[in-house]
Design a protein around this motif. Structure first.
Motif, PDB file in Angstrom:
ATOM      1  N   ILE A  72       0.853  -1.188   0.000  1.00 23.23           N
ATOM      2  CA  ILE A  72       0.000   0.000   0.000  1.00 23.23           C
ATOM      3  C   ILE A  72       0.887   1.235   0.000  1.00 23.23           C
ATOM      4  CG2 ILE A  72      -2.040  -1.040   1.048  1.00 23.23           C
ATOM      5  CD1 ILE A  72      -1.090  -0.023   3.764  1.00 23.23           C
ATOM      6  N   ASP A  73       0.434   2.267  -0.683  1.00 17.66           N
ATOM      7  CA  ASP A  73       1.217   3.493  -0.800  1.00 17.66           C
ATOM      8  C   ASP A  73       0.976   4.473   0.337  1.00 17.66           C
ATOM      9  OD1 ASP A  73       2.413   2.665  -3.224  1.00 17.66           O
ATOM     10  OD2 ASP A  73       0.696   3.413  -4.370  1.00 17.66           O
ATOM     11  N   LEU A  74      -0.245   4.476   0.876  1.00 19.43           N
ATOM     12  CA  LEU A  74      -0.612   5.417   1.929  1.00 19.43           C
ATOM     13  C   LEU A  74      -1.188   4.658   3.117  1.00 19.43           C
ATOM     14  CD1 LEU A  74      -2.413   8.101  -0.258  1.00 19.43           C
ATOM     15  CD2 LEU A  74      -0.148   8.308   0.761  1.00 19.43           C
ATOM     16  N   ILE A  75      -0.906   5.166   4.305  1.00 18.50           N
ATOM     17  CA  ILE A  75      -1.466   4.579   5.524  1.00 18.50           C
ATOM     18  C   ILE A  75      -2.102   5.676   6.366  1.00 18.50           C
ATOM     19  CG2 ILE A  75       0.234   2.723   5.578  1.00 18.50           C
ATOM     20  CD1 ILE A  75       1.392   4.373   8.105  1.00 18.50           C
ATOM     21  N   ASN A  76      -3.021   5.283   7.234  1.00 22.04           N
ATOM     22  CA  ASN A  76      -3.579   6.220   8.204  1.00 22.04           C
ATOM     23  C   ASN A  76      -3.631   5.619   9.611  1.00 22.04           C
ATOM     24  OD1 ASN A  76      -5.653   4.437   7.630  1.00 22.04           O
ATOM     25  ND2 ASN A  76      -7.175   6.021   7.212  1.00 22.04           N
ATOM     26  N   LEU A  77      -2.931   4.483   9.782  1.00 19.98           N
ATOM     27  CA  LEU A  77      -2.882   3.828  11.081  1.00 19.98           C
ATOM     28  C   LEU A  77      -1.605   3.005  11.195  1.00 19.98           C
ATOM     29  CD1 LEU A  77      -4.129   2.725  13.765  1.00 19.98           C
ATOM     30  CD2 LEU A  77      -5.276   0.987  12.351  1.00 19.98           C
ATOM     31  N   ILE A  78      -0.953   3.146  12.342  1.00 16.93           N
ATOM     32  CA  ILE A  78       0.149   2.261  12.709  1.00 16.93           C
ATOM     33  C   ILE A  78      -0.362   1.483  13.915  1.00 16.93           C
ATOM     34  CG2 ILE A  78       2.528   2.093  13.515  1.00 16.93           C
ATOM     35  CD1 ILE A  78       3.021   4.840  12.158  1.00 16.93           C
ATOM     36  N   ALA A  79      -0.589   0.183  13.706  1.00 15.06           N
ATOM     37  CA  ALA A  79      -1.133  -0.688  14.755  1.00 15.06           C
ATOM     38  C   ALA A  79       0.020  -1.421  15.435  1.00 15.06           C
ATOM     39  CB  ALA A  79      -2.122  -1.673  14.150  1.00 15.06           C
ATOM     40  N   ILE A  80       0.031  -1.404  16.763  1.00 14.60           N
ATOM     41  CA  ILE A  80       1.143  -1.954  17.526  1.00 14.60           C
ATOM     42  C   ILE A  80       0.635  -2.937  18.574  1.00 14.60           C
ATOM     43  CG2 ILE A  80       3.006  -1.369  19.149  1.00 14.60           C
ATOM     44  CD1 ILE A  80       1.965   1.518  17.321  1.00 14.60           C
ATOM     45  N   VAL A  81       1.300  -4.065  18.671  1.00 14.14           N
ATOM     46  CA  VAL A  81       1.084  -5.025  19.743  1.00 14.14           C
ATOM     47  C   VAL A  81       2.426  -5.206  20.430  1.00 14.14           C
ATOM     48  CG1 VAL A  81       0.362  -7.355  20.384  1.00 14.14           C
ATOM     49  CG2 VAL A  81      -0.646  -6.247  18.378  1.00 14.14           C
ATOM     50  N   CYS A  82       2.439  -5.116  21.762  1.00 14.45           N
ATOM     51  CA  CYS A  82       3.695  -5.268  22.491  1.00 14.45           C
ATOM     52  C   CYS A  82       3.421  -5.886  23.855  1.00 14.45           C
ATOM     53  CB  CYS A  82       4.408  -3.924  22.633  1.00 14.45           C
ATOM     54  SG  CYS A  82       3.445  -2.633  23.436  1.00 14.45           S
ATOM     55  N   ALA A  83       4.479  -6.310  24.494  1.00 14.21           N
ATOM     56  CA  ALA A  83       4.353  -6.900  25.824  1.00 14.21           C
ATOM     57  C   ALA A  83       3.845  -5.852  26.810  1.00 14.21           C
ATOM     58  CB  ALA A  83       5.703  -7.448  26.275  1.00 14.21           C
ATOM     59  N   LYS A  84       3.283  -6.327  27.905  1.00 13.44           N
ATOM     60  CA  LYS A  84       2.728  -5.438  28.915  1.00 13.44           C
ATOM     61  C   LYS A  84       3.437  -5.704  30.241  1.00 13.44           C
ATOM     62  CE  LYS A  84      -1.818  -4.173  30.684  1.00 13.44           C
ATOM     63  NZ  LYS A  84      -3.242  -4.478  30.528  1.00 13.44           N
ATOM     64  N   GLY A  85       3.821  -4.649  30.915  1.00 16.07           N
ATOM     65  CA  GLY A  85       4.459  -4.795  32.215  1.00 16.07           C
ATOM     66  C   GLY A  85       4.956  -3.465  32.716  1.00 16.07           C
ATOM     67  N   THR A  86       4.846  -3.238  34.006  1.00 13.94           N
ATOM     68  CA  THR A  86       5.242  -1.947  34.561  1.00 13.94           C
ATOM     69  C   THR A  86       6.706  -1.641  34.310  1.00 13.94           C
ATOM     70  OG1 THR A  86       5.593  -3.010  36.704  1.00 13.94           O
ATOM     71  CG2 THR A  86       3.465  -1.930  36.346  1.00 13.94           C
ATOM     72  N   ASP A  87       7.526  -2.666  34.148  1.00 12.89           N
ATOM     73  CA  ASP A  87       8.951  -2.435  33.923  1.00 12.89           C
ATOM     74  C   ASP A  87       9.283  -2.063  32.479  1.00 12.89           C
ATOM     75  OD1 ASP A  87       8.143  -5.023  33.269  1.00 12.89           O
ATOM     76  OD2 ASP A  87      10.164  -5.824  33.498  1.00 12.89           O
ATOM     77  N   ILE A  88       8.362  -2.285  31.531  1.00 14.53           N
ATOM     78  CA  ILE A  88       8.673  -1.968  30.131  1.00 14.53           C
ATOM     79  C   ILE A  88       7.675  -1.037  29.448  1.00 14.53           C
ATOM     80  CG2 ILE A  88      10.045  -4.032  29.654  1.00 14.53           C
ATOM     81  CD1 ILE A  88       7.558  -5.276  28.391  1.00 14.53           C
ATOM     82  N   ASP A  89       6.534  -0.773  30.059  1.00 14.87           N
ATOM     83  CA  ASP A  89       5.538   0.099  29.422  1.00 14.87           C
ATOM     84  C   ASP A  89       6.124   1.458  29.051  1.00 14.87           C
ATOM     85  OD1 ASP A  89       3.642  -1.885  29.586  1.00 14.87           O
ATOM     86  OD2 ASP A  89       2.469  -0.946  31.187  1.00 14.87           O
ATOM     87  N   GLN A  90       6.947   2.024  29.916  1.00 22.26           N
ATOM     88  CA  GLN A  90       7.552   3.335  29.660  1.00 22.26           C
ATOM     89  C   GLN A  90       8.489   3.299  28.452  1.00 22.26           C
ATOM     90  OE1 GLN A  90       6.693   6.001  31.851  1.00 22.26           O
ATOM     91  NE2 GLN A  90       7.442   7.155  30.114  1.00 22.26           N
ATOM     92  N   ILE A  91       9.193   2.212  28.265  1.00 16.54           N
ATOM     93  CA  ILE A  91      10.085   2.065  27.103  1.00 16.54           C
ATOM     94  C   ILE A  91       9.273   2.151  25.820  1.00 16.54           C
ATOM     95  CG2 ILE A  91      11.615   0.458  25.879  1.00 16.54           C
ATOM     96  CD1 ILE A  91      12.389  -0.628  28.709  1.00 16.54           C
ATOM     97  N   TYR A  92       8.153   1.424  25.798  1.00 16.56           N
ATOM     98  CA  TYR A  92       7.290   1.448  24.612  1.00 16.56           C
ATOM     99  C   TYR A  92       6.685   2.822  24.376  1.00 16.56           C
ATOM    100  CZ  TYR A  92       7.300  -3.700  24.506  1.00 16.56           C
ATOM    101  OH  TYR A  92       7.656  -5.021  24.428  1.00 16.56           O
ATOM    102  N   THR A  93       6.094   3.409  25.420  1.00 16.31           N
ATOM    103  CA  THR A  93       5.408   4.682  25.204  1.00 16.31           C
ATOM    104  C   THR A  93       6.380   5.782  24.791  1.00 16.31           C
ATOM    105  OG1 THR A  93       5.427   5.167  27.591  1.00 16.31           O
ATOM    106  CG2 THR A  93       3.423   4.179  26.676  1.00 16.31           C
TER     107      THR A  93
END
Length: 128
Positions: A72-93
């Motif tokens: 696809i040439d154009l997008i309007n959404l970047i969908a992300i799935v990642c691990a969940k945990g208080t020790d890594i949530d800040q890294i992702y955000t």
């Protein structure tokens, strides 16, 4: 979607998916962070030093999509799935805020632990 193991984030211009960006531009911004590697023409994953993440670039009307190998040439959404945990949530955000800022979009958490949906990630609360 809520899960006790995963966080589901979206990076988009607004809740209506009203702005599009070239797929190659979004890929470039994601790769510039040094946290992600490209898997194919619209998916990325984590670099060796970064926690597990799956990123899909999408063109959608309402947030629903089916992943495919079709280019696809154009997008309007970047969908992300990642691990969940208080020790890594800040890294992702922090990483997602960086990408959103460069695209002039916003990062959203699909659902938080209190049941709120489509929660905008506040950059002021995520600075370390």
């Amino acid at each position: 979607m809520w899960s006790d193991r995963y966080n589901y984030y979206n990076i988009k211009s607004d809740r209506e998916y009203s702005q599009k960006v070239e797929t190659e531009t979004a890929i470039g911004v994601l790769l510039q962070t040094g946290n992600f590697v490209q898997d194919d023409n619209k998916t990325l994953s984590n670099a060796d030093h970064f926690p597990w993440i799956n990123i899909t670039l999408v063109e959608t009307k309402d947030g629903d999509f089916v992943s495919s190998t079709k280019k696809i040439d154009l997008i309007n959404l970047i969908a992300i799935v990642c691990a969940k945990g208080t020790d890594i949530d800040q890294i992702y955000t922090n990483a997602l805020l960086e990408v959103a800022e460069k695209l002039n979009w916003k990062p959203y958490l699909e659902a938080d632990d209190e049941g709120n949906q489509d929660v905008i990630i506040n950059p002021l609360l995520n600075k370390t």
